[in-house]
Design an enzyme around this catalytic site. Structure first.
Site, PDB file in Angstrom:
ATOM      1  N   PHE A 251       0.755  -1.449   0.507  1.00  0.00           N
ATOM      2  CA  PHE A 251       0.131   0.017   0.241  1.00  0.00           C
ATOM      3  C   PHE A 251       0.936   1.216  -0.230  1.00  0.00           C
ATOM      4  O   PHE A 251       0.529   1.868  -0.974  1.00  0.00           O
ATOM      5  CB  PHE A 251      -0.912  -0.160   1.638  1.00  0.00           C
ATOM      6  CG  PHE A 251      -1.802  -1.120   1.038  1.00  0.00           C
ATOM      7  CD1 PHE A 251      -3.255  -0.349   0.616  1.00  0.00           C
ATOM      8  CD2 PHE A 251      -1.737  -1.882   1.277  1.00  0.00           C
ATOM      9  CE1 PHE A 251      -4.320  -1.745   0.510  1.00  0.00           C
ATOM     10  CE2 PHE A 251      -2.570  -3.142   1.009  1.00  0.00           C
ATOM     11  CZ  PHE A 251      -4.133  -2.997   0.332  1.00  0.00           C
ATOM     12  N   GLU A 252       1.525   1.527   1.224  1.00  0.00           N
ATOM     13  CA  GLU A 252       2.026   2.766   0.745  1.00  0.00           C
ATOM     14  C   GLU A 252       4.037   2.496   1.700  1.00  0.00           C
ATOM     15  O   GLU A 252       3.990   2.216   3.116  1.00  0.00           O
ATOM     16  CB  GLU A 252       1.452   3.461   1.646  1.00  0.00           C
ATOM     17  CG  GLU A 252       1.867   4.754   2.225  1.00  0.00           C
ATOM     18  CD  GLU A 252       0.926   6.138   2.447  1.00  0.00           C
ATOM     19  OE1 GLU A 252       1.388   7.341   1.940  1.00  0.00           O
ATOM     20  OE2 GLU A 252       0.991   5.997   3.825  1.00  0.00           O
ATOM     21  N   GLN A 253       4.541   2.826   1.140  1.00  0.00           N
ATOM     22  CA  GLN A 253       6.180   2.329   1.528  1.00  0.00           C
ATOM     23  C   GLN A 253       6.870   3.506   0.682  1.00  0.00           C
ATOM     24  O   GLN A 253       7.250   3.305  -0.337  1.00  0.00           O
ATOM     25  CB  GLN A 253       6.532   0.754   1.023  1.00  0.00           C
ATOM     26  CG  GLN A 253       6.747   0.659  -0.260  1.00  0.00           C
ATOM     27  CD  GLN A 253       7.779  -0.925  -0.161  1.00  0.00           C
ATOM     28  OE1 GLN A 253       8.727  -0.750  -0.028  1.00  0.00           O
ATOM     29  NE2 GLN A 253       7.172  -2.283  -0.774  1.00  0.00           N
TER      30      GLN A 253
END
Length: 535
Positions: free
Chosen positions: A373-375
């Site tokens: 998702f959000e790295q």
């Protein structure tokens, strides 16, 4: 000469388009953001990255897309005074379903802002748009059949259920008329990647077959009418290395035809360059270009005869290759260098900034390395079998949940990382995180345990890849000599064939910087520069 691959490193599924004397190639970017790489050339020898058009949330949001999903097989064309780009956003990989959604965007020029997407269909992936001589437009894609045992890593031909054709009404932005299945492929199976073109009263159809591995091929067929039936090329396969394991360019398939202004014929294709002894393609699937010729039977053939692609190919003009070598990125500009991408999210301000500390790339630690998702991971392609990458990081973690550093990265289960973090006993340390394969468990390994204590201040990090071997280095506190750190690691797992092997994943290796903070406090790490040097 044209020296293949013309686009080294992860650049698969090349769709080529000529407008006047300008050539453009669009390639797949999968889960990397922004979506679709477009390179430009005027001589077919030297290519420059000029655009990644899918750059905002309304066009592409891949948060949650699994590894090797996202943007598959774009098709770039030019008609009616504008460019057309067709692409798939694949939302599922493993199991019987793919959930592949197809869209069209347009632009007046390659460099300008591209339109919001128009949704087309979801019946399969690898779409293309053909502009016929009479002004009608036709949409093609492979059809996916979920009623078979087609699991990720073990593809079965019945899931690839032929090439669909339907008319596209540009005025209404909808498909119209009957859906026709015009081509079932050959016994090689896994038919995909369709492209149509018209010449001398014939409709020519090229497709990709055999999967993305060593049986890959460009299959050619033709018909007097667009809906078929299509007759196979006398040799069936225009381009393939499947019966020639000695060839330098392996996994050859999936490409598109183009002509020069004076009528010379060329055909793009993807390829891989395996390393012995395990034949792992650490550079992923790359783009190559072959010179072709038309024979009296009305069929296209490789200029040198046979189906096996050549490394050196005659160019239309006498020009020299001008490929850059060492690249130094000092992060002094207000935008990210063009070579770099990040993963999945259309909200890059949440994971990095070049303005919050001028002269530095600041990463905000978000989810773990390998998250879907959000790295915060910013990286560039590996383009050479041997290279060195260096960076310097300023990072003051206050918990072991805060980690930042340098990584050789393929996906969440195939990476090596040299990291700065905190240990309760040792204080600030440099350590190694390694995930050497996605089968069967994809567990994280710690080759140096808790790591080695380092003092305050900036830390320089480096890695050298020499074919199948990776070695990390670091120095800090005013040291002049680099210190080799940890064991020699297997760089070959950071490849298409690493982990569960062929067809299990099919993108490419990157080198770059990362930060994560699983405490949820978004700890920042500042990177002062990044250097990439072929060895």
């Amino acid at each position: 000469m044209i020296r293949n691959p013309i686009l080294p490193g992860f650049n698969p599924d090349p769709s080529i388009c000529r407008v006047g004397e300008d050539y453009y190639i669009a390639t797949s970017t999968f889960e990397w953001y922004p979506g679709v790489q477009i390179h430009h050339s005027r001589d077919l020898v030297n290519w420059t990255l000029v655009r990644r058009p899918l750059e905002r949330a309304s066009q592409l949001d891949m948060r949650g897309n699994p590894d090797s999903c996202g943007v598959w097989a774009p098709c770039l064309s030019h008609a009616d005074g504008r460019f057309w780009l067709v692409y798939t956003d694949v939302k599922r990989f493993d199991g019987n379903f793919k959930d592949a959604h197809n869209y069209i965007v347009t632009a007046d020029t390659i460099e300008s802002a591209w339109s919001d997407p128009v949704y087309v269909n979801s019946s399969g992936f690898d779409p293309s748009l053909f502009h016929d001589d009479d002004g009608r437009k036709w949409f093609l894609n492979m059809q996916w059949n979920h009623r078979t045992q087609s699991y990720g890593g073990q593809p079965k031909s019945p899931a690839f259920d032929g090439i669909l054709l339907q008319e596209w009404d540009a005025a209404s932005g909808t498909l119209v008329g009957p859906i026709r299945n015009i081509f079932a492929g050959t016994e090689l199976g896994l038919v995909e990647g369709p492209h149509l073109f018209r010449r001398n009263g014939w409709y020519y159809l090229t497709t990709a077959e055999g999967g993305t591995g060593y049986d890959h091929a460009v299959t050619m067929a033709r018909s007097r009418t667009i809906e078929g039936p299509y007759d196979l090329h006398p040799d069936r396969y225009l381009i393939t290395s499947k019966d020639h394991p000695e060839a330098s360019l392996q996994r050859a398939g999936h490409g598109q035809y183009v002509e020069t202004p004076d009528g010379a014929a060329y055909h793009t294709h993807l390829c891989g360059r395996p390393l012995p002894p395990q034949r792992r393609c650490t550079l992923g699937r790359e783009t190559a270009l072959q010179k072709c010729s038309w024979k009296d039977d009305g069929w296209l053939y490789l200029a040198d005869g046979g189906p096996v692609p050549a490394v050196d190919v005659s160019a239309p003009t006498d020009v020299a290759s001008e490929r850059p070598q060492t690249c130094l990125y000092d992060f002094d500009e207000t935008s990210l260098p063009a070579d770099f991408q990040w993963l999945r999210t259309p909200e890059p301000d949440r994971i990095f900034s070049l303005a919050d500390r001028p002269g530095h790339l600041r990463l905000y630690g978000r989810e773990s390395i390998g998250a879907w998702f959000e790295q915060a991971l910013v990286a560039r392609r590996q383009e050479h079998h041997a290279f060195r990458a260096e960076t310097v990081v300023e990072f003051t973690p206050d918990t072991y949940q805060q980690v930042a550093g340098l990584t050789h990265y393929y996906n969440r289960h195939k990476f090596h990382a040299l990291a700065v973090t905190l240990d309760e006993k040792l204080g600030r340390v440099v350590t190694i995180l390694s995930c050497p394969g996605d089968f069967p468990h994809g567990r994280l390994e710690f080759p140096v345990g808790a790591g080695e204590t380092i003092g305050e201040g900036p830390v320089e990090l480096a890695m050298e890849i020499r074919h199948n071997d990776l070695r990390f280095y670091h120095r800090s506190g005013g040291e002049t000599q680099w210190q080799a750190f940890g064991p020699v690691l297997d760089a070959g797992v950071v490849s298409d064939q690493g982990g569960r092997g062929e067809h299990g994943s099919f993108t490419g290796a990157f080198c770059g910087v990362f930060a994560f903070d699983t405490s949820g406090r978004a700890k920042a790490a500042d990177f002062d520069r990044f250097r990439y040097m072929p060895l």
